[in-house]
Design a protein around this motif. Structure first.
Motif, PDB file in Angstrom:
ATOM      1  N   PHE A  10       4.976   4.268  -0.099  1.00  0.00           N
ATOM      2  CA  PHE A  10       3.894   4.437   0.860  1.00  0.00           C
ATOM      3  C   PHE A  10       4.116   3.532   2.053  1.00  0.00           C
ATOM      4  O   PHE A  10       3.570   2.453   2.139  1.00  0.00           O
ATOM      5  N   VAL A  13       0.904   2.937   4.934  1.00  0.00           N
ATOM      6  CA  VAL A  13      -0.379   2.272   4.702  1.00  0.00           C
ATOM      7  C   VAL A  13      -0.383   0.874   5.337  1.00  0.00           C
ATOM      8  O   VAL A  13       0.465   0.047   5.024  1.00  0.00           O
ATOM      9  N   ALA A  14      -1.338   0.640   6.218  1.00  0.00           N
ATOM     10  CA  ALA A  14      -1.416  -0.651   6.911  1.00  0.00           C
ATOM     11  C   ALA A  14      -1.901  -1.745   5.957  1.00  0.00           C
ATOM     12  O   ALA A  14      -2.565  -1.467   4.963  1.00  0.00           O
ATOM     13  N   GLU A  15      -1.561  -2.997   6.273  1.00  0.00           N
ATOM     14  CA  GLU A  15      -1.926  -4.095   5.376  1.00  0.00           C
ATOM     15  C   GLU A  15      -3.345  -4.611   5.605  1.00  0.00           C
ATOM     16  O   GLU A  15      -3.980  -5.104   4.692  1.00  0.00           O
ATOM     17  N   GLU A  17      -7.355  -5.071   6.163  1.00  0.00           N
ATOM     18  CA  GLU A  17      -8.475  -4.448   5.451  1.00  0.00           C
ATOM     19  C   GLU A  17      -9.679  -4.361   6.363  1.00  0.00           C
ATOM     20  O   GLU A  17     -10.038  -5.334   7.020  1.00  0.00           O
ATOM     21  N   ARG A  36     -11.127   3.217   1.937  1.00  0.00           N
ATOM     22  CA  ARG A  36     -10.279   2.068   2.261  1.00  0.00           C
ATOM     23  C   ARG A  36      -9.053   2.512   3.062  1.00  0.00           C
ATOM     24  O   ARG A  36      -8.732   1.935   4.102  1.00  0.00           O
ATOM     25  N   LYS A  40      -8.279   1.849   7.132  1.00  0.00           N
ATOM     26  CA  LYS A  40      -7.028   1.183   7.513  1.00  0.00           C
ATOM     27  C   LYS A  40      -6.379   1.949   8.664  1.00  0.00           C
ATOM     28  O   LYS A  40      -5.752   1.371   9.546  1.00  0.00           O
ATOM     29  N   PRO A 190      -1.208   8.454  -0.626  1.00  0.00           N
ATOM     30  CA  PRO A 190      -1.708   7.655   0.496  1.00  0.00           C
ATOM     31  C   PRO A 190      -1.029   7.980   1.828  1.00  0.00           C
ATOM     32  O   PRO A 190      -1.709   8.041   2.857  1.00  0.00           O
TER      33      PRO A 190
ATOM     34  N   CYS B 519       6.433  -3.117  -5.001  1.00  0.00           N
ATOM     35  CA  CYS B 519       6.350  -1.768  -4.439  1.00  0.00           C
ATOM     36  C   CYS B 519       4.998  -1.510  -3.786  1.00  0.00           C
ATOM     37  O   CYS B 519       4.825  -0.533  -3.084  1.00  0.00           O
ATOM     38  N   ASN B 521       2.131  -0.538  -5.031  1.00  0.00           N
ATOM     39  CA  ASN B 521       1.208   0.442  -5.607  1.00  0.00           C
ATOM     40  C   ASN B 521      -0.109  -0.201  -6.033  1.00  0.00           C
ATOM     41  O   ASN B 521      -1.183   0.336  -5.768  1.00  0.00           O
ATOM     42  N   PHE B 523      -1.521  -2.817  -4.933  1.00  0.00           N
ATOM     43  CA  PHE B 523      -2.262  -3.205  -3.728  1.00  0.00           C
ATOM     44  C   PHE B 523      -2.928  -1.980  -3.087  1.00  0.00           C
ATOM     45  O   PHE B 523      -4.101  -2.001  -2.736  1.00  0.00           O
ATOM     46  N   ILE B 524      -2.151  -0.903  -2.992  1.00  0.00           N
ATOM     47  CA  ILE B 524      -2.631   0.273  -2.262  1.00  0.00           C
ATOM     48  C   ILE B 524      -3.753   1.013  -2.993  1.00  0.00           C
ATOM     49  O   ILE B 524      -4.704   1.485  -2.385  1.00  0.00           O
ATOM     50  N   PHE B 525      -3.642   1.107  -4.309  1.00  0.00           N
ATOM     51  CA  PHE B 525      -4.605   1.939  -5.027  1.00  0.00           C
ATOM     52  C   PHE B 525      -5.861   1.206  -5.472  1.00  0.00           C
ATOM     53  O   PHE B 525      -6.760   1.814  -6.040  1.00  0.00           O
ATOM     54  N   CYS B 526      -5.941  -0.087  -5.234  1.00  0.00           N
ATOM     55  CA  CYS B 526      -7.121  -0.804  -5.727  1.00  0.00           C
ATOM     56  C   CYS B 526      -8.368  -0.361  -4.962  1.00  0.00           C
ATOM     57  O   CYS B 526      -8.481  -0.561  -3.761  1.00  0.00           O
ATOM     58  N   PRO B 527      -9.368   0.229  -5.652  1.00  0.00           N
ATOM     59  CA  PRO B 527     -10.579   0.687  -4.952  1.00  0.00           C
ATOM     60  C   PRO B 527     -11.437  -0.493  -4.503  1.00  0.00           C
ATOM     61  O   PRO B 527     -12.332  -0.331  -3.697  1.00  0.00           O
ATOM     62  N   VAL B 529     -10.285  -3.572  -3.291  1.00  0.00           N
ATOM     63  CA  VAL B 529      -9.606  -4.542  -2.418  1.00  0.00           C
ATOM     64  C   VAL B 529      -9.427  -5.857  -3.181  1.00  0.00           C
ATOM     65  O   VAL B 529      -9.625  -6.943  -2.636  1.00  0.00           O
ATOM     66  N   LYS B 533      -2.021  -9.492  -1.598  1.00  0.00           N
ATOM     67  CA  LYS B 533      -0.575  -9.724  -1.444  1.00  0.00           C
ATOM     68  C   LYS B 533      -0.334 -11.201  -1.154  1.00  0.00           C
ATOM     69  O   LYS B 533      -0.999 -11.793  -0.309  1.00  0.00           O
TER      70      LYS B 533
END
Ligand SMILES: Cc1cc2nc3c(=O)[nH]c(=O)nc-3n(C[C@H](O)[C@H](O)[C@H](O)COP(=O)(O)OP(=O)(O)OC[C@H]3O[C@@H](n4cnc5c(N)ncnc54)[C@H](O)[C@@H]3O)c2cc1C
Ligand SMILES: Cc1ncc(C[n+]2csc(CCOP(=O)(O)OP(=O)(O)O)c2C)c(N)n1
Ligand code: SF4
Ligand SMILES: [Mg+2]
Lengths: 303, 570
Positions: A10, A13-15, A17, A36, A40, A190, B519, B521, B523-527, B529, B533
């Motif tokens: 992915f 996807v921006a870092e 928040e 979320r 982003k 994503p 990778c 994942n 981080f990205i999928f956590c609903p 937040v 990282k």
């Protein structure tokens, strides 16, 4: 250690928040992931218009908000028209470069807000309309909506009274309005979601993004399986990912490896009561819809 | 009735609106959870299965990133022989590889070989602790002896290796032929051990040139790694002539550049590596060679690739038959009387026992028999009281400790495992035990495990825990071997190595089971937040924000390689 670029699926996807922790979505909520990722991409110059739905609650109790962009909470049936009005206000005061986003559930979109949605689309109001679709009125206790699929249990279609009507095809209806952009996406992909928001942002007029959003309590599924469910929805072709530009130009976003619909159904308790025949009926309907979609994609070539 | 007039107000006159004053981080949703994710590193099956204890996943992953020197350093922790093992090891790591169930197993040995070769002639410096003042004698310069010497040296000890032959390397030198293990590879890897300061005394047969007791008296510890050097006798009538020659003797002669001393039409007896190697060597020496084995192909103990290559090269194997008598006319062998066998009940090794079929004798033409039906130890150099406590081997525990203090043993002479990799592992474990005991310290519990794997959980990641959504099903890359025609006339290496491009491509197929490559994942999928990282920490990529994590488990489910485990909240 540098992350391995080839394992980073992915990339888009921006870092940073914009959505915060502490919101009150259920554990594993697909709608929370959707917001979320969307924020982003949309960035801080965004205004959200949220009607009555889970997200109106998820955002937090007064005076707190999970989204650090302006959120306007509006009546159940008025997401699109309110967003259109906000845009009119911004235009009147000369404010430019702001994403006006209506963010509504399936009930607010497919059912009660449907007339206004159609009107706004017909006027080509300059907004992004997002429907996060968890396929029932989840916030009030899992009542059926016209987005609930055939065969599903809901609290208003219990037992043998499981839903006997098919799910409305929102994208088709919206495409028929000839709006500049309509797309389907889901939280398991994503990059797809991000790229579709980016594309919507680059277009003026009425844009609609339909996000399939797994809901663990409403689908009677495990919290940890939300992404899997979304992935299976796409792989089994229950929820194809595609775009329609100007109501006519269809583009398939992903031609997934085919997976039997049974894999998708098996993840969810709301389909548990279905017998073999009913399950194969769903498979058949999904196959037919897919074929129809494939034909529709090629209509322009034929013309 | 008059209508009430509409009064327009300015915004100043409007009542206060409900507007948010803060964000939801005030709400600690972490209290909802009863399970929580932990980022861990777990053990991949390849690393778990390597008898040498190599950290396979780490060197493969580093190779995928192009960090070849770091990959070499990972290997250097556990083996001085990456180039050698990359060629001759039967690679149990690949048998266990989770990729085998999705695409094919990673070509681990070719990756190891590439890394070993790349740094063979100018190896990077390794840090070593100061000299301990201890001096250890190693008997035998096979993989067990040299692995032990290498590790002891890396720990700061002085080491002297006593080797009976004129050249070091044990069976790597005098057993395995050049077309499988080119001498410059072995020379280079041994040179590195010598350059580190390990003394190797060749032409020093313990028991002849120096007594075992003297070593026990003079050195702080003695590691015995004399391998299996004697050939088992054929056990057929007339097997005592000098036209019946042990296979390892023939290989020794060939490997040391001597005449092989074999006739024109040799019959090789046996189904192990020695039989395959001696037959293929004799083919290269222009002989009309064939092989006879008393069981079927299925029971052959030789490495599968070896058998396949022998058959490819056109050597015939007679299965289910064994020699019973050597036939000679006027003192010259003319043939071998053999008897056909059938498979009966399973024996101790679990393989079905071959039983002769009465009256089925027949004659195979041959002018020479080469025996390769197994090897045994030669322990005659040991003093009687120690010899009395040995059997087919020198009994030792997995750390090489024997019944006698100061005396350690390992490699084939202790476990008869019969592989280079097992010998390397044994030598390393013994070195750890020797070093610890000479320092008066406790032996680390996980001595068998590579240092870079010690912080991982002990859990071996099964295939079912790999999330296939994040991988492509890609075929294994295999270097093309030398063509049959030129290869059977020379000792040129049969199997070829990777190009750098193929190395990277193949290494990138690795799932990296149990190994987090960041990778994103989770981080990205956590609903919520709640996966943060971490920047600037080489050992940690993410932390879980326990104030907000609701314990949904999506991160663990979407982790491609089982690096997140859900634990219940205490
Ligand atoms: C022909 C052949 C092919 C093989 N092919 C493979 C293969 O492809 N892959 C694989 O993994 N394994 C293979 N093996 C097995 C592997 O070589 C052995 O398991 C391994 O070498 C054992 O290592 P070691 O250090 O215990 O003993 P060895 O390698 O046997 O070394 C023992 C050393 O001790 C020396 N020595 C013995 N007695 C004395 C003494 N009294 N004084 C001083 N020195 C002494 C010997 O000269 C020898 O150098 C093969 C074996 C043979 C025979
Ligand atoms: C006019 C009106 N009718 C009923 C309600 C009660 N109500 C609030 S949210 C909701 C359901 C929303 O369903 P949906 O739009 O699918 O969003 P979800 O909760 O599933 O996310 C209902 C019925 C309301 N707020 N207003
Ligand atoms: S009910 Fe479903 S959609 Fe609503 S917050 Fe919970 S998981 Fe999300
Ligand atoms: Mg809904």
């Amino acid at each position: 250690m540098e992350a391995l670029s080839y394992l980073k699926h992915f990339k888009e996807v921006a870092e940073h928040e914009i959505m915060h922790s502490g919101h009150v979505a259920c554990p594993g909520c697909g709608a929370a992931i959707a917001m979320r990722l969307a924020l982003k991409t949309l960035g801080r110059d965004t205004m959200l218009i949220i009607p009555a739905c889970c997200w109106a609650v998820i955002d937090g109790p007064f005076p707190y908000s999970a989204c650090s962009v302006p959120v306007y909470q509006t009546a159940f049936e008025t997401a699109s028209i309110t967003a259109g009005a906000v845009r009119a206000g911004l235009d009147a005061t000369g404010k430019k470069g702001i994403n006006v986003v209506a963010w509504a559930g399936d009930g607010g979109t497919f059912d009660i807000g449907f007339g206004q949605l159609s009107a706004c689309a017909e006027r080509n109001d300059n907004i992004i309309y997002v429907c996060y679709d968890n396929e029932a009125y989840m916030n009030t206790g899992i009542q059926r909506s016209s987005a609930t699929p055939w065969g599903a249990w809901t609290s208003t279609t219990p037992g043998s009274d499981y839903k006997k009507e098919r799910k409305k095809n929102l994208l088709e209806i919206m495409a028929a309005h000839r709006i500049p952009y309509a797309a389907s996406t889901t939280v398991a992909y994503p990059d797809d979601l991000v790229l579709k928001f980016r594309k919507a942002m680059s277009i003026e007029g009425f844009r609609l993004i339909h996000i399939f959003s797994p809901c663990p309590p409403g689908h009677k599924a495990l919290e940890k399986n939300s992404i899997l469910e979304a992935r299976y929805a796409v792989e089994s072709r229950v929820f194809p990912l595609y775009e329609v530009e100007d109501g006519t130009k269809y583009t398939l976003s992903m031609d997934p490896p085919t997976r039997p619909v049974a894999d998708y159904l098996d993840l969810q308790g709301r389909f548990r009561h279905l017998n073999k025949k009913e399950r194969s009926f769903i498979q058949q309907a999904v196959d037919e819809e897919w074929t129809r979609l494939m034909h529709r994609m090629r209509i322009d070539e034929a013309l | 009735m008059a209508q009430k007039p509409i009064i327009y107000k300015s915004w100043r006159e409007m009542p206060l609106m409900t507007a948010s004053m803060g964000d939801t981080t005030i709400n600690k949703t972490g209290s909802w959870r009863n399970v929580e994710p932990h980022h861990v590193e777990q053990v991949p099956p390849c690393s778990f299965r390597c008898p040498a204890g190599n950290d396979v996943v780490s060197f493969v992953t580093l190779a995928a990133e192009g960090r070849l020197e770091d990959a070499w350093r990972v290997l250097a922790q556990t083996t001085p022989f990456p180039g050698t093992c990359g060629r001759v090891c039967p690679h149990p790591c690949e048998t266990e590889c989770n990729r085998a169930q999705f695409g094919e197993a990673i070509n681990i040995h070719s990756i190891e070989r590439y890394i070993g070769d790349l740094f063979r002639d100018n190896p990077p410096e390794l840090k070593r602790p100061p000299y301990t003042g201890k001096h250890i004698a190693v008997i035998g310069s096979g993989p067990a002896g040299l692995s032990c010497a290498y590790q002891l040296k890396m720990m700061g000890n002085a080491v002297t290796v006593f080797e009976a032959h004129s050249k070091p390397g044990g069976m790597l030198r005098v057993g395995i032929p050049d077309y499988r293990l080119p001498p410059d590879v072995l020379d280079g890897e041994i040179r590195r051990i010598v350059d580190m300061g390990v003394e190797i005394l060749t032409d020093h047969r313990v028991g002849v040139d120096v007594s075992f007791q003297k070593l026990m008296d003079k050195f702080d510890a003695v590691f015995v790694a004399v391998g299996f050097t004697n050939s088992r006798p054929l056990g057929a009538e007339g097997d005592d002539g000098d036209d019946v020659i042990p296979g390892i003797e023939v290989l020794r002669r060939i490997n040391l550049g001597m005449k092989d001393g074999v006739g024109d039409k040799p019959l090789v007896v046996g189904g192990g590596n020695t039989a395959m190697d001696v037959a293929r060597s004799l083919l290269r020496n222009g002989r009309d060679v064939s092989v006879i084995y008393r069981r079927t192909r299925h029971e052959m103990p030789a490495i599968t690739e070896e058998i396949e290559e022998l058959i490819e090269e056109g050597i015939e194997i007679t299965f289910l038959a064994t020699p019973v008598e050597v036939i000679r006319e006027n003192g010259r062998m003319t043939g071998v009387k053999c008897i056909r066998m059938k498979l009966g009940e399973p024996d101790d090794s679990g393989r079905r026992r071959p039983v002769p079929i009465e009256g089925s004798e027949y004659i195979i033409k041959a002018d020479c028999v080469v025996t390769a039906i197994g090897e045994t130890t030669d322990l005659t150099f040991l003093p009687d009281e120690i010899l009395a406590k040995t059997s087919w081997n020198i009994p030792a525990d997995e750390l090489g400790r024997t019944l006698f203090s100061k005396m350690y043993a390992g490699g084939d002479v202790a476990d008869g495992a019969g592989t280079v990799t097992a010998a390397i592992g044994y030598g390393r474990r013994a070195a750890i035990a020797i070093d610890a005991s000479l320092r008066g310290e406790a032996i680390p519990e996980n001595a068998a495990v590579s240092p870079s794997l010690r912080d991982r959980t002990g859990y071996v990641v099964p295939f079912e825990e790999i999330n296939l959504a994040y991988f492509e099903e890609l075929p294994r890359l295999e270097p093309v071997p030398l063509e049959i025609e030129p290869r059977i006339k020379t000792y040129d290496e049969v199997r070829q190595g990777f190009s750098e491009e193929d190395l990277t491509r193949e290494a990138r197929r690795c799932f990296s089971c149990g190994t987090c490559p960041a990778c994103d994942n989770c981080f990205i999928f956590c609903p919520d937040v709640a996966v943060i990282k971490v920047k600037d920490d080489p050992d940690k990529f993410y932390i879980v924000d326990t104030e907000y994590c609701k314990g949904c488990g999506l991160c663990a489910a979407e982790c491609p390689r089982s690096c997140i485990v859900m634990k219940s909240v205490r």
